[in-house]
Structure formats: structure tokens, C-alpha cells
Design a protein around this motif. Structure first.
Motif, PDB file in Angstrom:
ATOM      1  N   ASP A  41       0.831  -1.196   0.000  1.00 34.65           N
ATOM      2  CA  ASP A  41       0.000   0.000   0.000  1.00 34.65           C
ATOM      3  C   ASP A  41       0.868   1.248   0.000  1.00 34.65           C
ATOM      4  O   ASP A  41       1.919   1.301   0.638  1.00 34.65           O
ATOM      5  CB  ASP A  41      -0.903   0.016   1.227  1.00 34.65           C
ATOM      6  N   ARG A  61      -7.015  -2.693  -3.427  1.00 33.89           N
ATOM      7  CA  ARG A  61      -7.113  -2.599  -1.982  1.00 33.89           C
ATOM      8  C   ARG A  61      -7.056  -1.118  -1.633  1.00 33.89           C
ATOM      9  O   ARG A  61      -6.094  -0.425  -1.956  1.00 33.89           O
ATOM     10  CB  ARG A  61      -5.983  -3.342  -1.274  1.00 33.89           C
ATOM     11  N   ASP A  65      -9.702  -2.485   2.401  1.00 38.41           N
ATOM     12  CA  ASP A  65     -10.833  -3.175   1.769  1.00 38.41           C
ATOM     13  C   ASP A  65     -10.410  -3.687   0.392  1.00 38.41           C
ATOM     14  O   ASP A  65     -10.052  -2.890  -0.477  1.00 38.41           O
ATOM     15  CB  ASP A  65     -12.015  -2.206   1.648  1.00 38.41           C
ATOM     16  N   GLU A  66     -10.450  -5.016   0.185  1.00 36.44           N
ATOM     17  CA  GLU A  66     -10.041  -5.616  -1.099  1.00 36.44           C
ATOM     18  C   GLU A  66     -11.251  -6.011  -1.928  1.00 36.44           C
ATOM     19  O   GLU A  66     -12.220  -6.554  -1.402  1.00 36.44           O
ATOM     20  CB  GLU A  66      -9.178  -6.864  -0.858  1.00 36.44           C
ATOM     21  N   TRP A  67     -11.146  -5.783  -3.243  1.00 36.77           N
ATOM     22  CA  TRP A  67     -12.199  -6.164  -4.172  1.00 36.77           C
ATOM     23  C   TRP A  67     -11.619  -6.189  -5.583  1.00 36.77           C
ATOM     24  O   TRP A  67     -10.457  -5.851  -5.788  1.00 36.77           O
ATOM     25  CB  TRP A  67     -13.388  -5.206  -4.072  1.00 36.77           C
ATOM     26  N   HIS A  83      -3.526   2.513  -0.533  1.00 35.38           N
ATOM     27  CA  HIS A  83      -4.100   1.688  -1.597  1.00 35.38           C
ATOM     28  C   HIS A  83      -2.990   1.001  -2.401  1.00 35.38           C
ATOM     29  O   HIS A  83      -1.829   1.388  -2.347  1.00 35.38           O
ATOM     30  CB  HIS A  83      -4.953   2.536  -2.546  1.00 35.38           C
TER      31      HIS A  83
END
Length: 180
Positions: A41, A61, A65-67, A83
Motif C-alpha cells: 500500500d 485494496r 478493503d479488497e475487491w 491503496h
């Protein structure tokens, strides 16, 4: 002709579309297995970053929060927000990325990608500690690693960068006498 930078270590390719004080916009391509420099990050202390995924799958990320972003997904990352991104698929990923304001981030990309092309980075695309200190000092408004308070990074970079410069490390990449 648009300027394109390639990073053989991270699998990133950047093709610049617009470069002004207000905005830096580029096509961002990640090959399968590719990732943002550092694989960790990071933050842009004074820039908002916007992504518009065109093809492929972008692992994201943001603040823990990961997606996965797929074609048609648009999202923004506010300044000073931790991020990172990576290719989360088996095909090349393409997004249009915009940073506001542009500041000197293009020069940072030119330098870090040039160092990677010359074998001067590790497997995460990061240079050694003295070169990293020079970059952290020069690009403090554009880029910082997350997880270590920015004031601490700035003090360390300010104290260490002069040693890095004495050792021959520069903030702007040069190859054969020409700026990248």
C-alpha cells in the motif's frame, strides 16, 4: 506520439494521454501477474487518483478493503488514502488512470521504470535504500509508503537522501546522458 513507459519487473505499462499541472492522465496496462510498484500500500499525499477499468480484472485494496474491479468500473481514491492495485486475472488489464493535480508524478514514474529496466530494483520494483531515500525526498508531495507515518518518512528521507546523492543516486532517471 504518446510517451509510453514499461516496467519489466512489475508488468506495468503507462501511455500518457494528458500532462498538465491540473491532471496527469494515462492508459495503465498490467500484464497477468502484474502489480503496482512496491507490491504494498502507498499513498498520494496531495493527489486524488481515479481509475476507469476498460478490460481485464483489476485487484484493488483501498484502506484495507479488497475487491476486484471489472470493465466499466470507475472509482476514486482520495489523497492520503492507503491503496494498491494488481492484475487479478489471467488476461492483460487496461484502465485509464487520472491523478489530480498532476504534480511531478510522471517524473517519478519515469525514474522508477527506468531503474527497473536497468536492473536497479528488487522483485517488487523498488530500488535500494539510498536510491529510495532520494526518491522519497524528491517526490514527497506525490508518493509515500503506507504504514509508516509520513512525517517519519520525510525526516528519514531528508536525513538519508544527501548520502544517496553523494553515492550517485538521482531523483530523475538519466540514461546515456538523456532524461527518460
Amino acid at each position: 506520439m504518446r510517451r509510453t513507459l514499461e516496467n519489466p519487473v512489475t508488468g506495468e505499462r503507462l501511455a500518457f494521454r494528458e500532462e498538465t499541472d491540473a491532471v496527469l492522465r494515462f492508459d495503465y496496462t498490467l500484464e497477468p501477474g502484474g502489480f503496482a510498484v512496491g507490491k504494498v500500500d502507498h499513498v498520494h499525499p496531495n493527489q486524488e487518483e481515479r481509475f476507469a477499468v476498460q478490460s481485464g480484472r483489476l485487484g484493488v485494496r483501498i484502506d484495507g478493503d479488497e475487491w476486484t474491479a471489472t470493465p466499466g468500473t470507475r472509482f476514486s481514491i482520495l489523497s492520503d488514502t492507503p491503496h494498491t492495485v494488481w492484475n487479478d486475472g489471467s488476461n492483460e488489464m487496461h484502465a485509464v488512470v487520472e491523478l489530480r493535480p498532476g504534480l511531478e508524478l510522471k517524473s517519478f514514474f519515469e525514474t522508477i521504470h527506468g531503474l527497473a529496466r536497468d536492473g536497479e530494483t528488487n522483485e517488487w520494483g523498488l530500488p535500494g535504500p539510498l536510491q529510495l531515500a532520494v526518491l522519497a525526498d524528491a517526490y514527497r508531495e506525490e508518493f509515500a509508503l503506507a504504514g509508516v507515518p509520513i512525517p517519519v518518512q520525510r525526516v528519514l528521507a531528508s536525513a538519508t537522501a544527501p548520502v544517496g546523492r553523494l553515492a550517485g543516486h538521482r531523483a530523475r532517471y538519466e540514461r546515456d546522458g538523456e532524461s527518460a
